[in-house]
Design a protein around this motif. Structure first.
Motif, PDB file in Angstrom:
ATOM      1  N   ALA A 408     -23.952  -8.071  -8.002  1.00 10.41           N
ATOM      2  CA  ALA A 408     -24.864  -9.127  -7.566  1.00 10.41           C
ATOM      3  C   ALA A 408     -24.789  -9.332  -6.055  1.00 10.41           C
ATOM      4  CB  ALA A 408     -24.528 -10.430  -8.286  1.00 10.41           C
ATOM      5  N   THR A 409     -23.604  -9.188  -5.497  1.00 15.53           N
ATOM      6  CA  THR A 409     -23.434  -9.336  -4.050  1.00 15.53           C
ATOM      7  C   THR A 409     -24.259  -8.303  -3.301  1.00 15.53           C
ATOM      8  OG1 THR A 409     -21.192 -10.178  -4.437  1.00 15.53           O
ATOM      9  CG2 THR A 409     -21.717  -9.414  -2.213  1.00 15.53           C
ATOM     10  N   ALA A 412     -28.069  -8.937  -3.631  1.00 16.02           N
ATOM     11  CA  ALA A 412     -28.555 -10.041  -2.799  1.00 16.02           C
ATOM     12  C   ALA A 412     -28.717  -9.613  -1.350  1.00 16.02           C
ATOM     13  CB  ALA A 412     -27.597 -11.229  -2.899  1.00 16.02           C
ATOM     14  N   VAL A 420     -30.913 -14.043  -7.101  1.00 15.66           N
ATOM     15  CA  VAL A 420     -30.068 -13.234  -7.985  1.00 15.66           C
ATOM     16  C   VAL A 420     -29.341 -14.163  -8.936  1.00 15.66           C
ATOM     17  CG1 VAL A 420     -28.169 -11.581  -8.116  1.00 15.66           C
ATOM     18  CG2 VAL A 420     -29.781 -11.477  -6.201  1.00 15.66           C
ATOM     19  N   THR A 422     -26.431 -14.038 -11.971  1.00 13.80           N
ATOM     20  CA  THR A 422     -25.408 -13.216 -12.615  1.00 13.80           C
ATOM     21  C   THR A 422     -24.996 -13.861 -13.929  1.00 13.80           C
ATOM     22  OG1 THR A 422     -24.566 -12.713 -10.410  1.00 13.80           O
ATOM     23  CG2 THR A 422     -23.226 -12.030 -12.276  1.00 13.80           C
ATOM     24  N   GLN A 439     -19.904 -13.762  -1.070  1.00 14.07           N
ATOM     25  CA  GLN A 439     -21.203 -14.426  -1.246  1.00 14.07           C
ATOM     26  C   GLN A 439     -21.289 -15.688  -0.403  1.00 14.07           C
ATOM     27  OE1 GLN A 439     -21.820 -15.050  -5.464  1.00 14.07           O
ATOM     28  NE2 GLN A 439     -21.535 -12.883  -5.940  1.00 14.07           N
ATOM     29  N   ASP A 445     -28.005 -15.769  -1.827  1.00 19.73           N
ATOM     30  CA  ASP A 445     -28.652 -16.542  -2.897  1.00 19.73           C
ATOM     31  C   ASP A 445     -28.298 -15.950  -4.261  1.00 19.73           C
ATOM     32  OD1 ASP A 445     -29.886 -18.554  -1.443  1.00 19.73           O
ATOM     33  OD2 ASP A 445     -31.630 -17.315  -0.980  1.00 19.73           O
ATOM     34  N   VAL A 446     -27.070 -16.183  -4.682  1.00 18.41           N
ATOM     35  CA  VAL A 446     -26.586 -15.705  -5.979  1.00 18.41           C
ATOM     36  C   VAL A 446     -26.140 -16.907  -6.800  1.00 18.41           C
ATOM     37  CG1 VAL A 446     -24.921 -14.249  -7.191  1.00 18.41           C
ATOM     38  CG2 VAL A 446     -25.797 -13.541  -4.952  1.00 18.41           C
ATOM     39  N   THR A 447     -26.701 -17.039  -7.990  1.00 15.40           N
ATOM     40  CA  THR A 447     -26.263 -18.080  -8.921  1.00 15.40           C
ATOM     41  C   THR A 447     -25.517 -17.409 -10.056  1.00 15.40           C
ATOM     42  OG1 THR A 447     -28.140 -19.516  -8.398  1.00 15.40           O
ATOM     43  CG2 THR A 447     -27.007 -19.897 -10.492  1.00 15.40           C
ATOM     44  N   THR A 448     -24.229 -17.697 -10.160  1.00 20.18           N
ATOM     45  CA  THR A 448     -23.396 -17.113 -11.207  1.00 20.18           C
ATOM     46  C   THR A 448     -23.311 -18.069 -12.386  1.00 20.18           C
ATOM     47  OG1 THR A 448     -22.061 -15.889  -9.605  1.00 20.18           O
ATOM     48  CG2 THR A 448     -21.095 -16.256 -11.783  1.00 20.18           C
ATOM     49  N   PRO A 520     -24.949 -19.484  -2.382  1.00 22.41           N
ATOM     50  CA  PRO A 520     -24.392 -19.190  -3.698  1.00 22.41           C
ATOM     51  C   PRO A 520     -24.060 -20.448  -4.488  1.00 22.41           C
ATOM     52  CG  PRO A 520     -22.700 -18.928  -2.037  1.00 22.41           C
ATOM     53  CD  PRO A 520     -23.976 -19.251  -1.298  1.00 22.41           C
TER      54      PRO A 520
END
Length: 529
Positions: A408-409, A412, A420, A422, A439, A445-448, A520
């Motif tokens: 994901a990193t 993005a 993104v 995850t 991140q 912009d990654v939402t885990t 993130p």
């Protein structure tokens, strides 16, 4: 300039614009050269698996290699699990591995290893620079060879630091294939297309088994035209490196992971036509059962090889096959049929099913969904069919876990204009949780969505399928609840804001809030399995 600078200038000239690095002493010439060479973005990962996995994510989304920079044999070894997945995915990655100075190798210092032997099993090609003047050409060759999957280039520290004269650092090393397109893909011969058409016109059931570029938007549309003209079924790999989905796109069936379900999916098939995929086999060997999931009396044909095995142009092959069996125009695209189906957020406690539907209902158009949810997200693939058009990447293409957060990193960084999401299992997240720090540092912009079921549920499932009894020892090795992992504290400590949710309604609200602002975010979703 020195050898390292000539190498990086060549990389930039070949549109390699990011380097995921965890360097040490032997890589300092390259670190210094990054200051002098423009156009390459340095990104620090706190573990080599983060660097290699991020390069995989970048390559899957752009089709171009990123550099990774790791420290000698131990550094490369730390990243090998993710390099294995990238090799299985056929992703372009160029791993730069620093080595001891040539004159110091004979001393057999503590960090010295047989780098060629270590790299060979996990990459499609391994090279070693033998002169500073040749480093630019070595890099050019590595980029060219990475079209078939990740490569390793070994760089002795003294050669990287040695001064060289400026020269033609971008000269081609490999003779270009006159039949290959811009991406290096080659049209398949007409005999294979004709043989596939004959099989489709036969009397028995046929499956088009799709992988690689066959799961791109044009590949799916061509496969759909073939299916509607001939009545064949579309099935794709269990762990696709990348597949375009939603928004009314054709949705081939995903081959199940569980052996019995996978075998049932292909039962009665007379011909399996491989398009960008290898013959489907079970992930593990089960006593008394064949390795291949294709019925013993069925024929297997290859229309286009898998990306890790060939340069076959799977999309072109499908389009030519569609023209043969459906006519030049083909049937009208079957788009829009699922757009009318509304995804409704469920209520109550989170289960694998309600988590999957909630995420699918909340993901925006253009999202990149990285799936390493394992058992917790088995339902997501089906649930997301009516979602807006999006890209899905399954992390563990080669089965090695801990790949989701790094993947994901890289995605993005490759696509900063796309959100993104995850879907991340808790057990595998602990392998590479350091990716959250990268991140946060890069403001990605990654939402885990962390699927917290406090166990290695996938191994429990295998135990049950094999009818093996659970004892105290096996329970202790498969549970993650003693002590409970403080996920929110971990995420916050690595610089990522966190929230804990236990119901579908809470998850929907947290997902909406995270996607509405940049940077993130981490959502711990507690699941009742």
């Amino acid at each position: 300039m020195n050898g390292a600078e000539s190498l990086l200038r060549t990389a930039a000239a070949h549109e390699v614009d990011v380097c995921f690095a965890n360097p040490g002493t032997t890589e300092l010439p390259l670190v210094s050269a990054l200051d002098r060479v423009g156009g390459i973005r340095p990104v620090l990962g706190l573990h080599e698996a983060v660097c290699v996995g991020a390069a995989d994510g970048y390559g899957r989304m752009t089709g171009r290699p990123a550099l990774t920079l790791v420290h000698l044999g131990p550094g490369l070894a730390d990243g090998l699990a993710c390099l294995h997945n990238a090799r299985r995915a056929g992703t372009p990655v160029v791993a730069l591995v620093g080595d001891q100075a040539t004159w110091h190798l004979a001393a057999d210092a503590p960090l010295t290893t047989d780098l060629e032997a270590v790299a060979a099993a996990f990459s499609t090609w391994t090279g070693r620079s033998t002169s500073a003047a040749g480093m630019a050409a070595d890099l050019a060759e590595a980029v060219e060879r990475s079209r078939r999957g990740p490569v390793c280039l070994i760089l002795p520290a003294d050669l990287a630091d040695e001064q060289v004269e400026s020269g033609d650092s971008t000269r081609p090393v490999l003779a270009p294939d006159s039949a290959a397109g811009a991406s290096g893909s080659t049209p398949v011969d007409e005999e294979r297309v004709a043989a596939a058409a004959d099989a489709l016109r036969g009397a028995g059931p046929v499956v088009l088994f799709l992988g690689g570029r066959a799961l791109s938007r044009p590949g799916l549309l061509a496969a759909d035209a073939i299916a509607r003209a001939t009545g064949c079924r579309l099935v794709h790999e269990t762990f696709p490196a990348r597949v375009e989905r939603g928004g009314g796109l054709p949705a081939p069936m995903r081959l199940p992971h569980v052996y019995a379900d996978a075998a049932a999916t292909l039962k009665g098939v007379e011909t399996v036509i491989l398009v960008g995929a290898r013959e489907p086999v079970s992930s593990f060997g089960y006593p008394g059962l064949p390795s291949s999931l294709v019925p013993a009396d069925a024929a297997v044909q290859s229309l286009a090889g898998a990306p890790q095995d060939s340069s076959d142009d799977a999309v072109n092959a499908l389009e030519r096959l569609a023209e043969r069996v459906a006519g030049r125009e083909g049937p009208p695209p079957a788009r829009g049929t699922v757009r009318d189906r509304q995804l409704t957020v469920p209520s109550g406690v989170l289960t694998p099913e309600t988590l999957s539907v909630t995420v699918a209902a909340g993901q925006p158009e253009g999202a990149i969904v990285v799936d390493e949810s394992l058992t917790a997200g088995f339902d997501y693939h089906q649930a997301a069919i009516p979602a807006p058009e999006h890209t899905c990447m399954v992390a563990q293409v080669g089965g090695a876990i801990g790949h989701g957060l790094p993947l994901a990193t890289g995605a993005a960084i490759a696509c900063p204009d796309r959100p993104v999401i995850t879907l991340q299992a808790d057990g595998s997240a602990l392998y590479t949780i350091q990716a959250l720090w990268t991140q946060a540092r890069e403001d990605l912009d990654v939402t885990t969505v962390l699927c917290n079921n406090q166990s290695y549920e996938i191994v429990k499932m295998e135990m049950k399928n094999a009818d093996r009894p659970f004892g105290n020892a096996s329970r202790s090795l498969l549970s993650l609840d003693r002590p409970e992992v403080g996920w929110s504290a971990l995420a916050e400590g690595l610089g990522v804001p966190s929230i804990r949710v236990t119901t579908a309604e809470e998850l929907a609200g947290a997902l909406k809030a995270a996607l509405s602002e940049s940077g993130p975010h981490f959502i711990e979703a507690v699941i009742r399995q």
